[in-house]
Design an enzyme around this catalytic site. Sequence first.
Site, PDB file in Angstrom:
ATOM      1  N   HIS A 111       0.834  -1.209   0.000  1.00 26.57           N
ATOM      2  CA  HIS A 111       0.000   0.000   0.000  1.00 26.57           C
ATOM      3  C   HIS A 111       0.863   1.251   0.000  1.00 26.57           C
ATOM      4  CE1 HIS A 111       1.049  -0.420   4.239  1.00 26.57           C
ATOM      5  NE2 HIS A 111       0.731   0.858   4.412  1.00 26.57           N
TER       6      HIS A 111
ATOM      7  N   ARG B 272       6.367   7.035  14.204  1.00 28.14           N
ATOM      8  CA  ARG B 272       6.393   7.611  12.858  1.00 28.14           C
ATOM      9  C   ARG B 272       5.911   9.046  12.864  1.00 28.14           C
ATOM     10  NH1 ARG B 272       2.523   5.074   8.256  1.00 28.14           N
ATOM     11  NH2 ARG B 272       1.296   6.996   8.393  1.00 28.14           N
TER      12      ARG B 272
ATOM     13  N   ASP C 290       0.483   5.129   1.654  1.00 25.86           N
ATOM     14  CA  ASP C 290      -0.266   5.658   2.791  1.00 25.86           C
ATOM     15  C   ASP C 290      -1.325   6.683   2.382  1.00 25.86           C
ATOM     16  OD1 ASP C 290       1.032   4.150   4.733  1.00 25.86           O
ATOM     17  OD2 ASP C 290       2.657   5.600   4.941  1.00 25.86           O
TER      18      ASP C 290
ATOM     19  N   HIS D 275       4.697   0.077   0.361  1.00 21.72           N
ATOM     20  CA  HIS D 275       5.451  -0.681   1.351  1.00 21.72           C
ATOM     21  C   HIS D 275       4.601  -1.785   1.964  1.00 21.72           C
ATOM     22  CE1 HIS D 275       3.686   2.853   3.372  1.00 21.72           C
ATOM     23  NE2 HIS D 275       3.600   2.109   4.466  1.00 21.72           N
TER      24      HIS D 275
END
Length: 289
Positions: A111, A280, A113, A265
């Site tokens: 996917h 993150r 993000d 990723h």
Amino acid sequence: MVMLDVVADKLHFEPMTVRLGAVVSGVDLRETLDQDVINQLSDALVKYKVLFFRGQDITREQHLAFGRRFGELEIHPLTQHKEGFKTQDIAPEIMVVESTAKTPITADEWHSDVTWRKEPSLGSILRCIVSPKVGGDTLWADMEAAYDGLDQQTKEEIEGLTAMHDWKPFRQAMYAQPGTETLVKELKAKYPPSEHPIVRTHPVSGRKSIYVNNPFTTNIKGKSREESMELLTKLYRTASTPDYQVRFRWEPHSIAFWDNRSTQHYAVGDFFPEHRLLERVTVSGDRPF
């Protein structure tokens, strides 16, 4: 203590594959970085698509400060409602991604993000705090190389087409939690499905990439469901081509900074029930074209 600026001539980029991924050395992310360093890192992000750092024992404040050098940081509007993800009250721009034996989580689908947003992320900076003894790697796929690898007929077929993107996987997780119906309704109104080109042009390099992904892309505008699924499935599979990938082994104080505009990723879920903890920050992006 006075922190000295890091000068650009110390930077070194060691490619991990011929297509994407480079390990960055010659920089200490605890220090104040000279603008020339930031410029070189920005250029390298576009070139290598994923930058990896080792041995960077930074604080949350330093993590935030580093991210802000590349743009405004976004607050993810949905993951705080999903089990295993949470944001810090003192710094909502930090998303904590934690997997334990009791709450095992991972993002084990290819996917890009938040493609369901009108302006998806530019990129994310993910740092490892606790890594499992074995497993738990993350892979990235070069979607520009994936586009280049398409046959000419497919390139012509998808040129000019757009697809719809939605946050359905998050809704499903939220519906599993009691009392979230009102919240889901409010979020659906705030974040309706977004329409993006299937072939995205990178705003810096001008290169084309495949910009659809299985979790968030629902259909191709103007095509029947059967036609959409046949073509989308073909495009989804391109991320699984090993020649387009780089794989990263996490360890404490390692960091990955990826370009969300040109990559997908996949977080491998082969480490359960071991503990993994990452944090993150995400740089806001612009509308795909």
